[in-house]
Design an enzyme around this catalytic site. Sequence first.
Site, mmCIF file in Angstrom:
data_model
loop_
_atom_site.group_PDB
_atom_site.id
_atom_site.type_symbol
_atom_site.label_atom_id
_atom_site.label_comp_id
_atom_site.label_asym_id
_atom_site.label_seq_id
_atom_site.Cartn_x
_atom_site.Cartn_y
_atom_site.Cartn_z
ATOM 1 N N ILE A 14 -20.178 4.141 -5.057
ATOM 2 C CA ILE A 14 -19.441 4.823 -3.982
ATOM 3 C C ILE A 14 -19.423 6.323 -4.230
ATOM 4 C CG2 ILE A 14 -17.280 4.905 -2.681
ATOM 5 C CD1 ILE A 14 -16.713 2.051 -3.766
ATOM 6 N N ASN A 34 -19.514 9.493 -17.286
ATOM 7 C CA ASN A 34 -19.943 9.216 -18.673
ATOM 8 C C ASN A 34 -21.142 8.269 -18.705
ATOM 9 O OD1 ASN A 34 -18.983 6.696 -18.080
ATOM 10 N ND2 ASN A 34 -17.373 6.656 -19.644
ATOM 11 N N ASP A 60 -16.615 11.969 -20.401
ATOM 12 C CA ASP A 60 -15.719 10.813 -20.220
ATOM 13 C C ASP A 60 -14.336 11.357 -19.858
ATOM 14 O OD1 ASP A 60 -15.155 7.739 -22.046
ATOM 15 O OD2 ASP A 60 -13.906 8.712 -20.524
ATOM 16 N N SER A 127 -7.682 -0.013 -3.886
ATOM 17 C CA SER A 127 -8.362 -1.233 -3.442
ATOM 18 C C SER A 127 -7.412 -2.148 -2.701
ATOM 19 C CB SER A 127 -8.928 -1.969 -4.672
ATOM 20 O OG SER A 127 -9.366 -3.249 -4.319
ATOM 21 N N TYR A 154 -7.632 -5.688 -13.764
ATOM 22 C CA TYR A 154 -8.299 -4.662 -12.937
ATOM 23 C C TYR A 154 -7.408 -4.320 -11.736
ATOM 24 C CZ TYR A 154 -10.955 -2.922 -9.006
ATOM 25 O OH TYR A 154 -11.350 -2.195 -7.905
ATOM 26 N N LYS A 158 -5.096 -0.741 -10.565
ATOM 27 C CA LYS A 158 -5.067 -0.041 -9.267
ATOM 28 C C LYS A 158 -3.616 0.139 -8.816
ATOM 29 C CE LYS A 158 -9.439 0.563 -8.531
ATOM 30 N NZ LYS A 158 -9.996 1.918 -8.662
ATOM 31 N N PHE A 183 -11.781 -1.913 1.171
ATOM 32 C CA PHE A 183 -11.985 -3.344 1.295
ATOM 33 C C PHE A 183 -13.295 -3.655 0.564
ATOM 34 C CE2 PHE A 183 -8.281 -4.896 3.545
ATOM 35 C CZ PHE A 183 -7.602 -3.691 3.610
HETATM 36 C C1 WQD Z 1 -16.779 -11.485 -1.909
HETATM 37 C C2 WQD Z 1 -16.760 -12.931 -1.410
HETATM 38 C C3 WQD Z 1 -16.499 -14.605 -3.106
HETATM 39 C C4 WQD Z 1 -20.316 -13.900 -5.084
HETATM 40 C C5 WQD Z 1 -14.166 -7.545 -5.590
HETATM 41 C C6 WQD Z 1 -13.010 -6.806 -6.176
HETATM 42 C C7 WQD Z 1 -12.654 -5.652 -5.283
HETATM 43 C C8 WQD Z 1 -13.853 -4.791 -5.126
HETATM 44 C C9 WQD Z 1 -14.983 -5.606 -4.486
HETATM 45 C C10 WQD Z 1 -14.092 -3.008 -6.748
HETATM 46 C C11 WQD Z 1 -15.711 -13.773 -2.116
HETATM 47 C C12 WQD Z 1 -17.852 -14.716 -2.418
HETATM 48 C C13 WQD Z 1 -19.247 -13.807 -4.216
HETATM 49 C C14 WQD Z 1 -21.106 -15.072 -5.099
HETATM 50 C C15 WQD Z 1 -19.724 -16.000 -3.366
HETATM 51 N N1 WQD Z 1 -14.281 -4.292 -6.381
HETATM 52 N N2 WQD Z 1 -18.965 -14.831 -3.379
HETATM 53 N N3 WQD Z 1 -20.786 -16.085 -4.235
HETATM 54 O O1 WQD Z 1 -14.073 -10.521 -4.998
HETATM 55 O O2 WQD Z 1 -13.850 -9.803 -2.553
HETATM 56 O O3 WQD Z 1 -13.785 -8.094 -4.351
HETATM 57 O O4 WQD Z 1 -15.254 -6.687 -5.392
HETATM 58 O O5 WQD Z 1 -13.511 -2.158 -6.128
HETATM 59 O O6 WQD Z 1 -11.607 -4.926 -5.890
HETATM 60 O O7 WQD Z 1 -11.913 -7.669 -6.255
HETATM 61 O O8 WQD Z 1 -15.921 -9.228 -3.839
HETATM 62 O O9 WQD Z 1 -18.343 -9.552 -3.592
HETATM 63 O O10 WQD Z 1 -17.169 -10.602 -5.605
HETATM 64 O O11 WQD Z 1 -16.820 -11.552 -3.334
HETATM 65 O O12 WQD Z 1 -19.448 -16.943 -2.603
HETATM 66 O O13 WQD Z 1 -22.102 -15.241 -5.889
HETATM 67 O O14 WQD Z 1 -18.019 -13.519 -1.712
HETATM 68 O O15 WQD Z 1 -15.936 -15.897 -3.287
HETATM 69 O O16 WQD Z 1 -15.137 -14.638 -1.158
HETATM 70 P P1 WQD Z 1 -14.345 -9.536 -3.929
HETATM 71 P P2 WQD Z 1 -17.132 -10.221 -4.157
#
Ligand code: WQD
Length: 345
Positions: A14, A34, A60, A127, A154, A158, A183
């Site tokens: 990002i 870093n 860092d 987040s 994590y 936040k 999101f």
């Molecule tokens: C999205 C959806 C999984 C992988 C996390 C962090 C959030 C931000 C974004 C940093 C979910 C599904 C995923 C896979 C799947 N991170 N999935 N098979 O968990 O919504 O958010 O990443 O800022 O803070 O919490 O993102 O992409 O891991 O999952 O079915 O192999 O995809 O179950 O519903 P998430 P994600």
Amino acid sequence: MKQTILVTGGTGFIGSHTTVELQNAGYRVVIVDNLSNSQASVVDGIEKITGIRPDFENVDCCDKEALNGVFAKYPDIEGIIHFAASKAVGESVEKPLLYYRNNFVSLINLLELMPQYGVKGIIFSSSCTVYGQPDPENLPVTEKAPIKPAESPYGNTKQVNEEIIRDYINSGAAIKAILLRYFNPIGSHPTSIIGEMPNGVPMNLIPYVTQTAMGIREQLRIFGNDYNTPDGTCIRDYIYVVDLAKAHVKAMARVLDTDSDKLEVFNVGTGKGVSTKELVDAFEKATGVKVNWSYAPRRAGDIEKVWADPKKANDVLGWHAETSLEDTLASAWNWQKKLREEGIQ
Ligand code: WQD
């Protein structure tokens, strides 16, 4: 005279896209990173896209002396966007102290240095995880939705970092802040010069989808199809990373504007909930490439459904997510093909 912005984590996913948009908007950018989860070559990519090479300091943010040296070297820094943090949910459960030390100390160092160098405003990368699983009546989720106990260290960093900023401002600190609650950022720059570079096996959905489509991964597992959603799979708000980057440019103008409140919070999402299955279908439609997938058991810690009400960011920041899901997914696929062409993945 160009205003100078410090972007921590600016060679990350990002951060690099935001540096591009800041430079396109006429800001001068100093990146501090870093390189623990990114490569210095991203600076070359930013220069190739914008024609401007940002300053880059391999520092860092937890190293206060080195960070102080950056502010001394660039005394005209007016604003900060703070991306630098450890961000893998699963890893944070295994290594909580690493997450607490890294994510708290880096922010506290920045906050302590800001008044010493007359830095006016900071934008913090927060987040939607702070909302946990919103109650049904709170979907789509607004900034007024209750903050729920974090599901991971994590997510807790936040929440606590938001409180650290709030308490510091309430103590009378001569700074302003905007908290941007992201999101699910996805996709890559339309030039395919920069994009998401996961380390090892991707945790996040989109890199796993594109690597499966490329044949790097055998099969995508869709975690759970027994949720209380129309097709049984989880729902998220997937926002194009360039649209998210543009939200930071709008927020920077606002946080440097003396008339706005000292602390403001904005949800940055599209306002549309998309299920995991819908996303896979949209990827196949947008790219014409089939994805080998199967349903698998739920993933521990997953939220069932969350998507944003972006009205406040729309009205106050004058920002809207503009890119369709199909175009966003096509950008992710183009990036994956570029990585293959270059023999990187
Ligand atoms: C999205 C959806 C999984 C992988 C996390 C962090 C959030 C931000 C974004 C940093 C979910 C599904 C995923 C896979 C799947 N991170 N999935 N098979 O968990 O919504 O958010 O990443 O800022 O803070 O919490 O993102 O992409 O891991 O999952 O079915 O192999 O995809 O179950 O519903 P998430 P994600």
